[in-house]
Structures are given as structure tokens and as C-alpha cells.
Motif scaffolding. Structure first.
Motif, mmCIF file in Angstrom:
data_model
loop_
_atom_site.group_PDB
_atom_site.id
_atom_site.type_symbol
_atom_site.label_atom_id
_atom_site.label_comp_id
_atom_site.label_asym_id
_atom_site.label_seq_id
_atom_site.Cartn_x
_atom_site.Cartn_y
_atom_site.Cartn_z
ATOM 1 N N PHE A 39 40.351 40.708 53.521
ATOM 2 C CA PHE A 39 40.963 40.402 52.224
ATOM 3 C C PHE A 39 40.632 41.425 51.156
ATOM 4 C CE2 PHE A 39 36.844 38.341 51.962
ATOM 5 C CZ PHE A 39 36.406 38.708 50.701
ATOM 6 N N GLY A 40 39.691 42.316 51.427
ATOM 7 C CA GLY A 40 39.318 43.265 50.391
ATOM 8 C C GLY A 40 38.565 44.458 50.925
ATOM 9 N N LEU A 41 38.311 45.373 50.023
ATOM 10 C CA LEU A 41 37.560 46.585 50.332
ATOM 11 C C LEU A 41 36.512 46.820 49.250
ATOM 12 C CD1 LEU A 41 40.534 48.973 51.163
ATOM 13 C CD2 LEU A 41 38.986 47.930 52.817
ATOM 14 N N ILE A 42 35.415 47.401 49.652
ATOM 15 C CA ILE A 42 34.421 47.889 48.701
ATOM 16 C C ILE A 42 34.392 49.396 48.873
ATOM 17 C CG2 ILE A 42 31.996 47.927 48.046
ATOM 18 C CD1 ILE A 42 31.795 45.049 49.104
ATOM 19 N N CYS A 43 34.791 50.091 47.821
ATOM 20 C CA CYS A 43 34.838 51.551 47.826
ATOM 21 C C CYS A 43 34.200 52.070 46.543
ATOM 22 C CB CYS A 43 36.283 52.043 47.910
ATOM 23 S SG CYS A 43 37.168 51.502 49.387
ATOM 24 N N ASP A 44 33.329 53.027 46.668
ATOM 25 C CA ASP A 44 32.649 53.615 45.500
ATOM 26 C C ASP A 44 31.997 52.546 44.626
ATOM 27 O OD1 ASP A 44 33.411 56.199 46.243
ATOM 28 O OD2 ASP A 44 35.346 55.984 45.244
ATOM 29 N N ASN A 45 31.385 51.557 45.263
ATOM 30 C CA ASN A 45 30.719 50.449 44.565
ATOM 31 C C ASN A 45 31.671 49.707 43.631
ATOM 32 O OD1 ASN A 45 28.277 50.650 45.848
ATOM 33 N ND2 ASN A 45 27.342 51.892 44.270
ATOM 34 N N ARG A 46 32.925 49.546 44.071
ATOM 35 C CA ARG A 46 33.911 48.748 43.338
ATOM 36 C C ARG A 46 34.591 47.824 44.336
ATOM 37 N NH1 ARG A 46 37.812 52.713 40.382
ATOM 38 N NH2 ARG A 46 37.957 53.490 42.500
ATOM 39 N N LEU A 47 34.928 46.616 43.876
ATOM 40 C CA LEU A 47 35.561 45.615 44.733
ATOM 41 C C LEU A 47 37.060 45.602 44.504
ATOM 42 C CD1 LEU A 47 35.500 43.200 46.698
ATOM 43 C CD2 LEU A 47 35.104 41.733 44.694
ATOM 44 N N PHE A 48 37.801 45.705 45.598
ATOM 45 C CA PHE A 48 39.255 45.646 45.585
ATOM 46 C C PHE A 48 39.700 44.478 46.454
ATOM 47 C CE2 PHE A 48 38.076 50.020 44.846
ATOM 48 C CZ PHE A 48 38.938 50.439 43.845
ATOM 49 N N ILE A 49 40.603 43.652 45.922
ATOM 50 C CA ILE A 49 41.151 42.514 46.657
ATOM 51 C C ILE A 49 42.622 42.802 46.939
ATOM 52 C CG2 ILE A 49 41.641 40.026 46.575
ATOM 53 C CD1 ILE A 49 38.653 40.535 46.547
ATOM 54 N N LYS A 50 43.054 42.493 48.171
ATOM 55 C CA LYS A 50 44.465 42.703 48.514
ATOM 56 C C LYS A 50 45.341 41.894 47.560
ATOM 57 C CE LYS A 50 44.263 43.786 53.404
ATOM 58 N NZ LYS A 50 44.877 43.451 54.703
ATOM 59 N N PRO A 51 46.411 42.481 47.081
ATOM 60 C CA PRO A 51 47.261 41.773 46.109
ATOM 61 C C PRO A 51 48.112 40.686 46.765
ATOM 62 C CG PRO A 51 48.111 43.978 46.523
ATOM 63 C CD PRO A 51 46.830 43.863 47.289
ATOM 64 N N THR A 52 48.181 39.535 46.095
ATOM 65 C CA THR A 52 49.055 38.425 46.468
ATOM 66 C C THR A 52 49.646 37.858 45.184
ATOM 67 O OG1 THR A 52 47.289 36.782 46.314
ATOM 68 C CG2 THR A 52 47.628 37.792 48.484
ATOM 69 N N GLU A 53 50.758 37.148 45.302
ATOM 70 C CA GLU A 53 51.373 36.537 44.112
ATOM 71 C C GLU A 53 50.450 35.486 43.501
ATOM 72 O OE1 GLU A 53 54.010 37.485 42.329
ATOM 73 O OE2 GLU A 53 53.996 39.154 43.729
ATOM 74 N N SER A 54 49.838 34.645 44.346
ATOM 75 C CA SER A 54 48.930 33.609 43.826
ATOM 76 C C SER A 54 47.711 34.236 43.151
ATOM 77 C CB SER A 54 48.474 32.686 44.954
ATOM 78 O OG SER A 54 49.565 32.020 45.518
ATOM 79 N N GLY A 55 47.197 35.296 43.741
ATOM 80 C CA GLY A 55 46.062 36.002 43.144
ATOM 81 C C GLY A 55 46.429 36.597 41.804
ATOM 82 N N ARG A 56 47.628 37.150 41.730
ATOM 83 C CA ARG A 56 48.122 37.747 40.479
ATOM 84 C C ARG A 56 48.179 36.684 39.382
ATOM 85 N NH1 ARG A 56 50.456 42.439 40.212
ATOM 86 N NH2 ARG A 56 50.894 42.505 42.432
ATOM 87 N N GLU A 57 48.701 35.504 39.707
ATOM 88 C CA GLU A 57 48.794 34.407 38.731
ATOM 89 C C GLU A 57 47.407 33.933 38.314
ATOM 90 O OE1 GLU A 57 51.313 31.271 40.218
ATOM 91 O OE2 GLU A 57 52.902 32.700 40.714
ATOM 92 N N PHE A 58 46.489 33.840 39.278
ATOM 93 C CA PHE A 58 45.132 33.364 38.996
ATOM 94 C C PHE A 58 44.388 34.334 38.071
ATOM 95 C CE2 PHE A 58 40.584 33.137 40.092
ATOM 96 C CZ PHE A 58 40.334 31.813 39.755
ATOM 97 N N ILE A 59 44.502 35.618 38.352
ATOM 98 C CA ILE A 59 43.779 36.613 37.553
ATOM 99 C C ILE A 59 44.364 36.714 36.151
ATOM 100 C CG2 ILE A 59 43.244 39.081 37.318
ATOM 101 C CD1 ILE A 59 43.194 39.193 40.413
ATOM 102 N N GLY A 60 45.684 36.708 36.056
ATOM 103 C CA GLY A 60 46.324 36.848 34.752
ATOM 104 C C GLY A 60 46.467 38.307 34.368
ATOM 105 N N ASN A 61 45.503 38.830 33.663
ATOM 106 C CA ASN A 61 45.540 40.216 33.200
ATOM 107 C C ASN A 61 44.926 41.110 34.279
ATOM 108 O OD1 ASN A 61 45.881 42.440 31.607
ATOM 109 N ND2 ASN A 61 44.087 42.038 30.332
ATOM 110 N N ILE A 62 45.745 41.547 35.235
ATOM 111 C CA ILE A 62 45.220 42.273 36.387
ATOM 112 C C ILE A 62 45.082 43.766 36.110
ATOM 113 C CG2 ILE A 62 46.153 40.650 38.061
ATOM 114 C CD1 ILE A 62 48.335 42.803 38.605
ATOM 115 N N VAL A 63 44.171 44.346 36.853
ATOM 116 C CA VAL A 63 44.015 45.793 36.897
ATOM 117 C C VAL A 63 44.221 46.176 38.360
ATOM 118 C CG1 VAL A 63 42.431 47.734 36.623
ATOM 119 C CG2 VAL A 63 42.365 45.833 34.992
ATOM 120 N N GLU A 64 45.181 47.062 38.605
ATOM 121 C CA GLU A 64 45.432 47.513 39.969
ATOM 122 C C GLU A 64 45.103 48.996 40.082
ATOM 123 O OE1 GLU A 64 48.772 45.577 42.385
ATOM 124 O OE2 GLU A 64 49.560 45.591 40.337
ATOM 125 N N ALA A 65 44.518 49.348 41.224
ATOM 126 C CA ALA A 65 44.173 50.740 41.497
ATOM 127 C C ALA A 65 44.057 50.903 43.004
ATOM 128 C CB ALA A 65 42.850 51.097 40.825
#
Length: 105
Positions: A39-65
Motif C-alpha cells: 500500500f505504500g513506499l518509504i523513500c528518502d525517509n518519507r512515507l508515500f501511500i498509493k492513491p485511491t479515491e477514498s484516501g483522497r476524500e479522507f485526506i482532504g488537502n492532499i500532497v502528491e509526489a
């Protein structure tokens, strides 16, 4: 700069309420799994979660990279990484939309 084990352990501890969480070393960084589902990756000591529509709604103000050069953008989790309950909820929500792992031959 590769992620250090201390950060990986911290993230796993924060998400402990989202199933059996594990991290596997991949190309010098880490894939993060819940009950065997990536479901995710840890790269350069940062956490990335795979994007989903439900996740997008839950987070609200998302940052994607992108977690690494050439990768598709994922949700970059920075501000809420200290909030284990919120993070666990995000992972549980995201897992529902992510495909099951393919069976190994």
C-alpha cells in the motif's frame, strides 16, 4: 539518500492498527505492506501511500509526489505522520480499493 531503519520502524509502529504491517527492502528503499498487500513506499525517509479515491476524500488537502524519479505520484504523508490513529485509518481505507496481491507461481 536511502531511508534509515529507525524511520521505517517508526512508520510501522504508527500504522500498527491497520493489519499486520511489514516493510520489505526494495532497491535500497522500502515497500510497506498490510497483510501482504502493498500500500505504500518509504523513500528518502518519507512515507508515500498509493492513491485511491477514498484516501483522497479522507485526506482532504492532499500532497502528491513521486516517491522516486519516474514513478507515478502517490500521497506524500508529512504533517500527520505522528498521528498513528489517523494514519492507520488512512491505510485501512486505502486497502479496500487496492487490488489483492497476485498469487505467486
Amino acid at each position: 539518500m536511502p531511508s534509515d531503519q529507525k524511520f521505517v520502524d517508526f512508520v510501522i509502529h504508527q500504522i500498527k492498527n491497520a493489519g499486520e504491517i511489514s516493510a520489505k527492502k526494495m532497491f535500497g528503499e522500502y515497500g510497506v505492506y498490510s497483510d501482504g498487500k502493498l500500500f505504500g513506499l518509504i523513500c528518502d525517509n518519507r512515507l508515500f501511500i498509493k492513491p485511491t479515491e477514498s484516501g483522497r476524500e479522507f485526506i482532504g488537502n492532499i500532497v502528491e509526489a513521486p516517491p522516486y524519479k519516474g514513478a507515478k505520484p502517490s500521497f506524500l504523508i508529512e504533517d500527520k505522520i505522528e498521528d498513528g490513529e489517523w494514519l492507520s485509518q488512512l491505510v485501512r481505507i486505502s486497502l479496500k480499493e487496492l487490488p489483492d496481491p497476485k498469487p505467486k507461481k
